[in-house]
Enzyme design. Structure first.
Site, short mmCIF file in Angstrom:
data_model
loop_
_atom_site.label_atom_id
_atom_site.label_comp_id
_atom_site.label_asym_id
_atom_site.label_seq_id
_atom_site.Cartn_x
_atom_site.Cartn_y
_atom_site.Cartn_z
N ALA A 42 0.83 -1.20 0.00
CA ALA A 42 0.00 0.00 0.00
C ALA A 42 0.87 1.26 0.00
O ALA A 42 0.54 2.25 -0.66
CB ALA A 42 -0.93 -0.01 1.21
N ASN A 43 2.00 1.22 0.71
CA ASN A 43 2.89 2.39 0.72
C ASN A 43 3.40 2.68 -0.69
O ASN A 43 3.47 3.83 -1.13
CB ASN A 43 4.10 2.15 1.62
CG ASN A 43 3.74 2.03 3.09
OD1 ASN A 43 2.63 2.38 3.49
ND2 ASN A 43 4.68 1.53 3.89
N GLY A 223 20.36 4.00 2.11
CA GLY A 223 20.08 4.94 3.19
C GLY A 223 20.59 6.33 2.87
O GLY A 223 20.37 6.83 1.77
N GLY A 226 22.34 7.22 -0.54
CA GLY A 226 21.61 7.33 -1.80
C GLY A 226 21.34 5.96 -2.36
O GLY A 226 20.81 5.09 -1.67
N ASP A 247 12.41 9.97 10.61
CA ASP A 247 11.77 8.65 10.63
C ASP A 247 11.88 8.05 9.23
O ASP A 247 11.32 8.57 8.28
CB ASP A 247 10.29 8.81 11.04
CG ASP A 247 9.54 7.48 11.05
OD1 ASP A 247 10.13 6.44 10.73
OD2 ASP A 247 8.33 7.50 11.36
N ALA A 250 8.98 3.66 5.58
CA ALA A 250 8.43 3.83 4.21
C ALA A 250 9.37 4.57 3.26
O ALA A 250 8.97 4.90 2.14
CB ALA A 250 7.06 4.50 4.23
N ALA A 251 10.61 4.83 3.67
CA ALA A 251 11.56 5.48 2.74
C ALA A 251 11.79 4.58 1.53
O ALA A 251 11.75 5.03 0.38
CB ALA A 251 12.89 5.76 3.45
N GLY A 252 12.03 3.29 1.80
CA GLY A 252 12.27 2.36 0.70
C GLY A 252 11.04 2.21 -0.19
O GLY A 252 11.17 2.09 -1.41
N ASP A 253 9.85 2.23 0.40
CA ASP A 253 8.62 2.11 -0.40
C ASP A 253 8.41 3.36 -1.25
O ASP A 253 8.00 3.27 -2.42
CB ASP A 253 7.41 1.90 0.51
CG ASP A 253 7.51 0.59 1.28
OD1 ASP A 253 8.11 -0.37 0.74
OD2 ASP A 253 7.00 0.52 2.41
N GLY A 288 5.79 8.47 10.29
CA GLY A 288 4.68 7.71 9.72
C GLY A 288 5.05 7.04 8.42
O GLY A 288 6.19 7.12 7.97
N SER A 292 3.91 10.12 5.09
CA SER A 292 5.20 10.78 4.88
C SER A 292 5.58 10.86 3.39
O SER A 292 6.58 11.46 3.03
CB SER A 292 6.30 10.05 5.66
OG SER A 292 6.60 8.81 5.07
#
Ligand code: ADP
Length: 313
Positions: A42-43, A223, A226, A247, A250-253, A288, A292
């Site tokens: 979903a992300n 991370g 980059g 936070d 969901a950075a990877g998503d 979040g 986010s």
């Protein structure tokens, strides 16, 4: 617009601040509970929609208020939710306890996500045709990902697999993956060795090892460094945007959704990786999961700011 199908999990994240973890049998009082729309699938669908892509989500939810909340959030992000079905099991959730230093412990309850069978997925994938991209992660059954990627390749789509949470990949899946997008620890696990990918030189060696193992395209998410992209014919280290991270959920998503949107718009791999770095960088400045994920205009503004700095040098 080229359609991007995202197959994967939908979860509600229940986040509870605690001073320490309870001992067995103990009751503790925590802080205020926060609910976030999450789940890797979903992300990623949310990121595609919010960044201006044409997205269809395929997944399973329960018959409960969490399901409504998750589907409404995706619709608000512009995602076609026609591939989301209801199962007899509860909507997936993640119970997250956060300690004062930011360290957390997570218990995932897959619930309805575990009911996304190959049969259901193939039927909904065919209903979503024509599509140009298929994105998946590993929070839904492996057999379903294997079947969906075979079907997507038969229909000529580009496939992107986020190997998270990491687990061994069946040999018949690997030839159907156009881009594998592990983070540092997932890349190490896929290679089955003691890899510490802390710089671009080691990233290059890891990407080469993955190409040798049969992956056609590799995007290593690194991370705050980059990312590093590699295909048979190209290599590029793509530096991150400097931001104050609060936070990284969901950075990877966000990265994967953004990468697909940019490729769908015709960008080359390196340009798409830069766009993805920009989108993911903004996401780490906010707490979040789906909330986010930035809007398209915010990513464009960050990219324009970097171009301006580059020109004035
Ligand atoms: P995951 O979230 O899957 O563990 P990473 O931690 O590598 O993956 O983050 C995904 C992407 O998010 C990175 O490739 C990068 O583009 C971006 N990113 C993550 N952390 C930072 C950071 N501290 N500063 C800037 N960008 C970041």
């Amino acid at each position: 617009m080229q359609r991007i199908v995202v197959l994967g999990s939908l979860n509600i994240d229940l986040v509870l601040p605690v001073d320490r973890l309870p001992r067995p049998g103990e009751t503790l009082t925590g802080g205020d509970l926060a609910l976030f729309e999450g789940g890797k699938g979903a992300n990623q669908a949310c990121a595609v929609g919010r960044l201006g892509g044409t997205a269809t989500m395929i997944g399973q939810v329960g018959a409960d208020p969490f399901a409504t909340r998750l589907v409404d959030a995706l619709r608000a992000a512009g995602v076609d939710s026609s591939g989301i079905g209801a199962s007899g099991r509860p909507t997936g959730s993640a119970c997250i306890s956060v300690l004062p230093d930011g360290e957390n412990t997570i218990v995932i309850s897959p619930g309805a996500n575990a009911t996304l069978s190959p049969e259901i997925a193939l039927e909904r994938l065919r209903a979503a045709a024509p599509y140009s991209f298929l994105l998946a992660q590993l929070e839904t059954p492996m057999a379903t990902v294997v079947a969906a990627f075979a079907e997507a390749k038969r229909s000529g789509a580009t496939t992107i697999l986020d190997p998270a949470p990491v687990q061994p990949l069946p040999a018949d899946l690997i030839p159907n993956i156009d881009f594998i997008t592990p983070n540092q620890s997932e890349a190490g696990a896929l290679l089955g060795g003691a890899w510490e990918i802390r710089d671009f030189d080691v990233a290059r060696a890891a990407a080469d090892a993955l190409l040798r193992a049969g992956y056609r395209g590799v995007v290593l998410k690194l991370g705050q460094l980059g990312c590093y992209v590699a295909t048979g014919g190209s290599r590029a280290a793509v530096p991150a945007f400097e931001v104050a991270a609060v936070d990284t959920t969901a950075a990877g998503d966000t990265f994967n959704g953004a990468f697909a949107v940019s490729l769908a718009e015709g960008a080359g791999i390196e340009e798409a990786a830069l766009f993805a770095n920009a989108a993911a960088a903004i996401s780490v400045t906010r707490p979040g999961a789906q909330n986010s994920v930035p809007a398209r205009a915010e990513v464009e503004a960050l990219l324009a700011a970097r171009r301006k700095v580059a020109c004035s040098r």
